[in-house]
Design a protein around this motif. Structure first.
Motif, mmCIF file in Angstrom:
data_model
loop_
_atom_site.group_PDB
_atom_site.id
_atom_site.type_symbol
_atom_site.label_atom_id
_atom_site.label_comp_id
_atom_site.label_asym_id
_atom_site.label_seq_id
_atom_site.Cartn_x
_atom_site.Cartn_y
_atom_site.Cartn_z
ATOM 1 N N ASN A 31 0.833 -1.215 0.000
ATOM 2 C CA ASN A 31 0.000 0.000 0.000
ATOM 3 C C ASN A 31 0.860 1.255 0.000
ATOM 4 O OD1 ASN A 31 -2.372 -1.500 0.013
ATOM 5 N ND2 ASN A 31 -2.487 -1.540 2.254
ATOM 6 N N GLN A 32 1.941 1.216 0.806
ATOM 7 C CA GLN A 32 2.833 2.371 0.828
ATOM 8 C C GLN A 32 3.491 2.577 -0.517
ATOM 9 O OE1 GLN A 32 5.508 1.571 4.073
ATOM 10 N NE2 GLN A 32 4.112 2.389 5.627
ATOM 11 N N ARG B 164 2.255 1.646 -3.402
ATOM 12 C CA ARG B 164 1.229 2.197 -4.299
ATOM 13 C C ARG B 164 0.966 3.662 -3.990
ATOM 14 N NH1 ARG B 164 -1.089 -3.103 -3.897
ATOM 15 N NH2 ARG B 164 -2.253 -2.481 -2.019
ATOM 16 N N SER B 165 0.914 3.987 -2.664
ATOM 17 C CA SER B 165 0.693 5.369 -2.273
ATOM 18 C C SER B 165 1.848 6.250 -2.715
ATOM 19 C CB SER B 165 0.504 5.457 -0.753
ATOM 20 O OG SER B 165 0.327 6.789 -0.344
ATOM 21 N N SER B 166 3.089 5.757 -2.518
ATOM 22 C CA SER B 166 4.262 6.524 -2.945
ATOM 23 C C SER B 166 4.277 6.705 -4.453
ATOM 24 C CB SER B 166 5.544 5.831 -2.483
ATOM 25 O OG SER B 166 5.589 5.734 -1.080
ATOM 26 N N SER C 237 1.671 6.667 -6.384
ATOM 27 C CA SER C 237 0.617 7.626 -6.706
ATOM 28 C C SER C 237 1.022 9.041 -6.328
ATOM 29 C CB SER C 237 -0.670 7.235 -5.969
ATOM 30 O OG SER C 237 -1.696 8.178 -6.207
ATOM 31 N N TYR C 238 1.715 9.166 -5.173
ATOM 32 C CA TYR C 238 2.158 10.495 -4.720
ATOM 33 C C TYR C 238 3.177 11.079 -5.689
ATOM 34 C CZ TYR C 238 4.164 14.035 -1.613
ATOM 35 O OH TYR C 238 4.625 15.206 -1.087
#
Length: 485
Positions: free
Chosen positions: A114-115, A117-119, A121-122
């Protein structure tokens, strides 16, 4: 064992020996000897019971030993069961612990995923939303990244640009394929500049990518504002040069001017010495000479004042702020305006009535003196244009009111006139660049252009500038400059 003994006794009783024994208990008459039989039977029974008791004792001993062995076996089995149970519990505990560790590791992997994917995406959001134009290209020059800023400037959405070559997606880009190949082959950063019609200026930087797939990243920075600021600095340098030029011109003009004034004094002395000769020539000739002398003297004094104001204007030009008395700055500007400001139809600034409203004890203000003089001169000229439009009426008296005061650690400067005011549309556009009330470019009057004055007050002095106006009453220009005590 008992069963076997009883079985043997039963066989013995049925045997011939048993029959003979029974016959032994009978007398000659054939009668049974019951006493002997009873004794024999009881003896036999005792023997049998004794044997049985012995067998029972032996069996009891064996049973006790077997029971003890069984107890030992039971205890051993119980111990084994306990050991097996403990082993199973330990194995189960380890299995549960392993399951917990596995669950924790899986949960950590989920969090890490998730991190990531979040990174991802960020980072994608950063690349998409960054104010710079960002274009990613592979070694063939095909677009792999196309952020939102590029979409806005090029008008091409990312979906259409991805997969195409840069020059198919954005034909006006000045980057050529040779730049891409040079950056990849030489592994160095390339800097380019692009200017569109001298209005927009861009800095282009090409960065090579060192990953497994060769390519480049192109960053395009809109430096139009910075270029404008640099041009403004150049303009200030030109203004400084103009000040130096004005100083040189003033000195050059002052030398012959002083000679003219000295000649005039000598002319006056000669006239005084030859007064009688001039009287013989007639009063008309004397009056003419006096008129010429007075006119030359007035013009000489006027030129001298102009030169003095030019020298003052040039000497006050500094690159850093100076503490200055705003009243003195205004008075010097007024004196200079009386000599240099004039508008169409011969209307001059020195024909305007000035009214002063100055608060006592005003502090000095950190400012650029020359720039403030430029602002005040521009406002006086703007006021003269408005006053001239209204001066057609004979009963009209042109008035400019100058108000200087201090309030809340700020110097408030107001310049008010009773000429023709501004419309709402003119007030909204007055401080914009190249504003004029006329539509034709050849009739543009710089007296109506106040964007540079607005820049000097708001940007150079970190102050505020505004205008309030009524078409029939006139206009008031409000300026607020911070005071540093």
């Amino acid at each position: 064992m008992i069963k076997q003994t009883l079985f043997i006794l039963a066989l013995c009783l049925q045997s011939s020996l048993a029959v003979a024994a029974i016959d032994w208990f009978k007398d000659e008459n054939g009668k049974t000897k019951w006493q002997h039989l009873a004794n024999f039977s009881s003896g036999t029974l005792i023997i049998i019971l004794s044997i049985t008791a012995i067998y029972l004792f032996i069996y009891s001993r064996r049973a006790h030993r077997a029971n003890r062995e069984l107890t030992l076996i039971k205890n051993e089995l119980e111990q084994r069961v306990e050991e097996r149970t403990a082993a199973l519990k330990e194995s189960n505990s380890k299995l549960i612990e392993s399951n917990h560790l596995l669950e924790s590791e899986v949960a950590q992997h989920v969090i890490t995923a998730n991190q990531l994917r979040s990174s991802e995406s960020y980072i994608k959001d950063i690349l998409t939303s960054m104010p710079l134009m960002l274009v990613g290209l592979d070694k063939e020059g095909r677009v792999t990244q196309w952020n939102r800023r590029v979409e806005e400037l090029s008008g091409v959405p990312a979906q259409k640009a991805l997969g195409k070559t840069l020059w198919e997606a954005y034909p006006t880009m000045t980057v050529v394929p040779e730049h891409i190949q040079q950056a990849i082959e030489q592994n160095k950063t390339i800097h380019l500049k692009q200017s569109l019609r001298s209005l927009s200026h861009f800095d282009i930087t090409i960065y090579p990518l060192n990953g497994p797939e060769p390519g480049v990243v192109i960053l395009v920075d809109d430096v139009s504002k910075e270029t404008t600021a640099e041009n403004l600095l150049i303009h200030n340098d030109k203004m400084s040069f103009m000040g130096e030029l004005a100083s040189s011109m003033a000195h050059d003009i002052n030398i012959p001017l002083q000679a003219i004034l000295m000649d005039l004094k000598r002319f006056k002395n000669i006239m005084a010495e030859n007064h009688l000769a001039l009287e013989q020539g007639g009063n008309d000739k004397t009056a003419l000479l006096e008129s010429i002398y007075n006119d030359m003297s007035d013009k000489g004094d006027q030129v001298s004042k102009i030169i003095h104001n030019l020298l003052t204007f040039a000497r006050n030009r500094h690159s850093e702020k100076q503490m200055a008395d705003i009243v003195d700055v205004m008075e010097h500007t007024v004196n200079l305006g009386k000599e240099v400001i004039s508008v169409s139809d011969g209307f001059r600034f020195n024909q305007v009535k000035l009214e002063w409203q100055v608060e006592k004890g005003l502090p000095q203000v950190p400012c650029y003196i020359t720039e403030l003089q430029q602002v005040f001169l521009s406002l006086f000229r703007h006021a003269c244009i408005a006053l001239q439009k209204k001066s057609v009426s004979e009963s009209f008296e042109p008035i400019i009111k100058i108000i200087l005061s201090e309030s809340y650690d700020n110097m408030w400067i107001k310049i008010q006139h009773n000429g023709t005011g501004l419309t709402n549309e003119q007030q909204m556009s007055l401080f914009e660049p190249f504003f004029s009330t006329t539509q034709q470019a050849d009739s543009f009057d710089t007296g109506e252009h106040l964007s540079f004055s607005y820049y000097i007050i708001t940007e150079q002095h970190q102050g505020h500038m505004a205008v309030t106006s009524d078409v029939d009453v006139g206009s008031t220009f409000h300026m607020q400059i911070p005071i540093t005590r």
